[in-house]
Design an enzyme around this catalytic site. Structure first.
Site, short mmCIF file in Angstrom:
data_model
loop_
_atom_site.label_atom_id
_atom_site.label_comp_id
_atom_site.label_asym_id
_atom_site.label_seq_id
_atom_site.Cartn_x
_atom_site.Cartn_y
_atom_site.Cartn_z
N LYS A 1 0.84 -1.21 0.00
CA LYS A 1 0.00 0.00 0.00
C LYS A 1 0.88 1.25 0.00
O LYS A 1 1.92 1.28 0.66
CB LYS A 1 -0.89 -0.01 1.26
CG LYS A 1 -1.66 1.27 1.53
CD LYS A 1 -2.81 1.47 0.58
CE LYS A 1 -3.52 2.81 0.85
NZ LYS A 1 -4.50 3.13 -0.20
N SER A 2 0.43 2.27 -0.69
CA SER A 2 1.17 3.54 -0.68
C SER A 2 1.40 3.99 0.75
O SER A 2 0.47 4.02 1.56
CB SER A 2 0.37 4.63 -1.40
OG SER A 2 0.24 4.34 -2.77
N ASN B 1 -13.94 4.33 -3.83
CA ASN B 1 -13.23 4.38 -2.55
C ASN B 1 -12.78 5.79 -2.24
O ASN B 1 -12.49 6.59 -3.13
CB ASN B 1 -12.01 3.44 -2.57
CG ASN B 1 -10.74 4.11 -3.06
OD1 ASN B 1 -10.04 4.77 -2.32
ND2 ASN B 1 -10.46 3.96 -4.37
N SER B 2 -12.75 6.04 -0.94
CA SER B 2 -12.05 7.22 -0.44
C SER B 2 -11.35 6.79 0.84
O SER B 2 -11.71 7.20 1.94
CB SER B 2 -13.03 8.37 -0.18
OG SER B 2 -12.31 9.51 0.23
N LEU C 1 -5.60 7.06 2.20
CA LEU C 1 -4.21 6.65 2.46
C LEU C 1 -3.96 6.01 3.83
O LEU C 1 -2.97 6.33 4.49
CB LEU C 1 -3.28 7.87 2.30
CG LEU C 1 -2.44 7.95 1.04
CD1 LEU C 1 -1.78 9.32 0.94
CD2 LEU C 1 -1.37 6.88 1.01
N CYS D 1 -3.01 9.92 -5.89
CA CYS D 1 -4.06 9.63 -4.91
C CYS D 1 -5.14 10.71 -4.98
O CYS D 1 -4.84 11.90 -4.79
CB CYS D 1 -3.49 9.57 -3.49
SG CYS D 1 -4.84 9.34 -2.30
N SER E 1 -7.25 5.16 -9.78
CA SER E 1 -8.70 5.27 -9.94
C SER E 1 -9.09 6.57 -10.65
O SER E 1 -8.33 7.53 -10.68
CB SER E 1 -9.38 5.18 -8.57
OG SER E 1 -8.87 6.17 -7.72
N GLY F 1 -6.52 -1.86 -13.78
CA GLY F 1 -7.90 -1.37 -13.79
C GLY F 1 -8.83 -2.33 -14.51
O GLY F 1 -8.76 -2.47 -15.74
O1 RRO Z 1 -5.90 5.48 -0.10
C1 RRO Z 1 -6.62 5.96 -1.00
O2 RRO Z 1 -7.65 6.60 -0.75
C2 RRO Z 1 -6.29 5.80 -2.42
C3 RRO Z 1 -5.02 5.96 -2.95
BR1 RRO Z 1 -3.51 6.29 -1.92
C4 RRO Z 1 -4.83 5.88 -4.35
O3 RRO Z 1 -3.73 6.03 -4.89
N1 RRO Z 1 -5.91 5.64 -5.11
C5 RRO Z 1 -7.15 5.46 -4.59
O4 RRO Z 1 -8.11 5.25 -5.35
N2 RRO Z 1 -7.32 5.54 -3.23
#
Ligand code: RRO
Length: 264
Positions: A43-44, A68-69, A72, A128, A192, A247
């Site tokens: 995960k980032s 999604n939201s 991070l 993001c 996304s 995707g």
């Molecule tokens: O964690 C997120 O809300 C998120 C990230 Br970091 C991203 O790069 N892309 C995404 O759709 N959600």
């Protein structure tokens, strides 16, 4: 099974997870390690651990798609530095995604992750869509130039960029030119589609809580944009810069479409 060579590493097959909502914890990363995925992506991460946005923050919608939201949520880069050596039990390449809140954070994380010998490559997330008050860097070309210039000086691993979807040929050309002038080894297309809105008519409300219901759209819905972005960047980038397609990949047919578009 088709094999591929990516970032100088032989892959048993051309599939692995995107940096997304299921690669945050050790448990999730072990599941990916035990799966047939050819590599594991984390995960980032950010400098400090983050809880992320309030729930519900990820919802599956019709037609194998999602909104999604997450905001991070992650364990913080120091924890991933500890976890990466443990993931080597799975005997597959390990990629780490980094998404600092500012250039200095990215420099600090990438220079330290560069010294983790068990790590194979680093993906810098420029896209993001879900952190309030933080624009998607990939849509700001000047900021993109600055972060790439700084990060490439200190990154000692193969370096990739997770890009947002582009929709305009001039934008593709501008970003491709920036990347062609850098030492970036690969791009991942696409993150996304930012800031969609999904409404539940029975409840007369949006389906996710953060940001008034606005969130990144993923899955089948975004596949035509994943394909177009892979195709366009394959046309525009120097041949040695590789492209990951991302995707809406559910079947061999989806994967074949991405390969036909030019994905590695
Ligand atoms: O964690 C997120 O809300 C998120 C990230 Br970091 C991203 O790069 N892309 C995404 O759709 N959600």
């Amino acid at each position: 099974m088709i094999k591929t060579r990516f970032a100088g590493i032989n892959f048993e097959n051309p599939f692995f997870n995107a940096s997304g909502p299921h690669c945050t914890t050790k448990e999730e990363l072990d599941i990916l390690g035990q799966s047939k995925a050819a590599a594991v992506m984390t995960k980032s991460c950010t400098l400090e651990p983050r809880e992320g946005n309030p729930s519900p923050r990820y919802v599956d919608i019709t037609n194998n798609s999602s909104i999604n939201s997450m905001g991070l949520p992650n364990l913080g880069y120091k924890e991933y530095m500890k976890l990466i050596p443990e993931l080597t039990v799975h005997n597959k390449p390990i990629f780490s995604s980094v998404s600092g809140m500012k250039i200095e954070d990215n420099i600090q994380m990438i220079s330290e992750l560069s010294d983790v010998k068990e790590l194979d490559a680093i993906e810098l997330n420029l896209s993001c869509p879900n952190v309030v008050g933080k624009p998607q860097v990939g849509y700001d070309f000047q900021q993109s130039v600055e972060v790439i210039q700084e990060v490439q000086k200190i990154c000692k691993k193969p370096l990739g960029l997770k890009l947002p979807p582009y929709f305009d040929f001039v934008h593709f050309e501008t970003m491709a030119k920036i990347i062609n002038q850098s030492r970036v080894n690969f791009v991942t297309c696409i993150n996304s589609l930012g800031n969609g809105l999904v409404i539940d008519i029975a409840k007369e409300q949006v389906v996710i809580k953060p940001k008034g219901g606005f969130g990144g759209m993923g899955g089948k819905l975004v596949k035509p944009f994943g394909l177009s972005n892979v195709r366009k960047f394959r046309e525009l980038l120097k041949p040695e810069i590789q492209v990951i397609g991302c995707g809406g990949i559910f079947s061999g047919i989806d994967a074949f479409e991405y390969i036909l578009a030019g994905a590695d």
